[in-house]
Design an enzyme around this catalytic site. Structure first.
Site, short mmCIF file in Angstrom:
data_model
loop_
_atom_site.label_atom_id
_atom_site.label_comp_id
_atom_site.label_asym_id
_atom_site.label_seq_id
_atom_site.Cartn_x
_atom_site.Cartn_y
_atom_site.Cartn_z
N GLY A 94 39.02 31.48 41.25
CA GLY A 94 40.92 32.16 40.79
C GLY A 94 40.35 33.28 40.13
O GLY A 94 39.61 33.25 39.03
N LYS A 95 41.98 33.01 40.30
CA LYS A 95 42.30 35.03 38.86
C LYS A 95 43.05 33.86 37.82
O LYS A 95 44.38 34.54 38.00
CB LYS A 95 42.90 35.57 39.48
CG LYS A 95 41.75 37.16 39.44
CD LYS A 95 42.14 38.14 40.09
CE LYS A 95 42.90 39.49 39.26
NZ LYS A 95 41.59 40.01 38.28
N VAL A 96 42.76 32.95 37.37
CA VAL A 96 43.04 32.57 35.65
C VAL A 96 42.91 33.29 34.34
O VAL A 96 41.93 33.50 34.41
CB VAL A 96 42.49 30.99 35.54
CG1 VAL A 96 43.44 29.89 34.67
CG2 VAL A 96 42.40 30.45 37.23
#
Ligand code: PMP
Length: 305
Positions: free
Chosen positions: A156-158
């Site tokens: 995920g691109k958190v």
């Protein structure tokens, strides 16, 4: 870097100066935001602007949101339409970078993901090179480890996870390197601070699998397809050991911002014969044509503004 005059904020296009969040916003306090970085490329011969693989970027963004218990009232198609609307408002005529974000928008204290309002925002900026030495980058092995999928979703691109990337990048740059290679907790090569990694070994293109805590890069996916279909290369997704990098024939990194960066030295050891290799050079040429919609076979990757 020139920022856009307009942004998408709380359901509509507004002047960028009006797109403000409060200091008590959850996403700001806890890094509870997910984002994407997309590019649009200006084709100067045709005077047309093309967004590169927006469907894939928004699909990954919505998957990141899913992991972080976020919901927004748009699907990939809706987000592409909104992107075109925003880009047309400012009438861009250069290469640009887009930053869509989904964030926990409620104000107040209380670390959690549930029972919080989610918002979508996006702004744009003019964008050239991300890594200055993109034909001869000098890499180091970072002393930091890549976030593990059991700590913060690695695929995920958190936003909060980018504290890890920032530590990696700053320590590499301050030590005089262009970028770093990051190992995961098993000691395998994972990626860079904000880019995926590939090596050529015995003529085979090798990159870590999506289960080695990488961000599943859209440039990575594009390069795998191009290497197979256009260069006829065998591509392997498998774990990479640290010392394999020292005996690789070629090494390069990929990312939306970085594009394709040739790495010619790692910790003062030359990669191959110390200059950009032929596979890297060919991929860079192909990629640049494709992102500007100059390659008929891959025009489904370009969405015209
Ligand atoms: N890894 C990380 C940690 C990144 O931030 C990025 C940039 N989005 C990448 C890899 C490359 O992904 P992409 O090619 O989709 O930009």
């Amino acid at each position: 870097m020139d920022l856009s005059k307009h942004a998408f904020f709380e359901g509509k296009i507004v002047p960028l100066s009006d797109a403000k969040i409060n200091i008590a916003t959850h996403g700001f306090l806890y890094g509870t935001a997910v984002f994407s970085g997309m590019r649009a490329y200006w084709n100067d011969e045709e005077k047309r602007l093309f967004v590169f693989r927006p469907y894939d970027h928004f699909h990954r963004l919505l998957n990141s949101a899913r992991m972080m218990a976020m919901n927004i009232p748009y699907d990939e198609k809706g987000l592409i339409q909104l992107t075109l609307d925003l880009l047309r408002t400012d009438d861009w005529h250069e290469d640009i970078y887009l930053r869509p974000t989904i964030y926990k928008a409620d104000m107040g204290i209380g670390v959690r993901l549930h029972d919080l309002r989610d918002e979508f925002s996006m702004f744009v900026m003019e964008f050239g090179k991300y890594v200055k030495n993109d034909t001869n980058a000098h890499l180091t092995f970072s002393s930091w480890r890549r976030i593990d999928d059991n700590v913060i979703p690695a695929r995920g691109k958190v936003a909060g996870a980018y504290a890890n990337s920032a530590l990696i990048k700053t320590d590499a740059n301050r030590a005089g390197f262009d970028e770093a290679i990051v190992l995961d907790n098993n000691g395998h090569v994972s990626e860079g601070s904000a880019m995926n990694i590939f090596m050529v070994r015995d003529g085979i293109l090798v990159t870590p699998p999506s289960t080695d805590n990488i961000l599943e890069g859209i440039t990575r996916r594009s390069v795998i397809e191009l290497a197979r279909n256009e260069l006829g290369l065998q591509v392997l997704e498998r774990s990479i050991d640290r010392t394999e990098v020292f005996v690789a024939e070629e090494l390069f990194m990929t990312g939306t911002a970085a594009q394709i960066v040739a790495a010619t030295k790692v910790d003062h050891r030359p990669v191959g014969n110390g200059v950009m290799g032929p596979i890297t050079e060919k991929l860079r040429g192909l990629f640049d044509d494709i992102v500007r919609a100059k390659h008929p076979k891959y025009q489904s990757w370009n969405v015209e503004v």
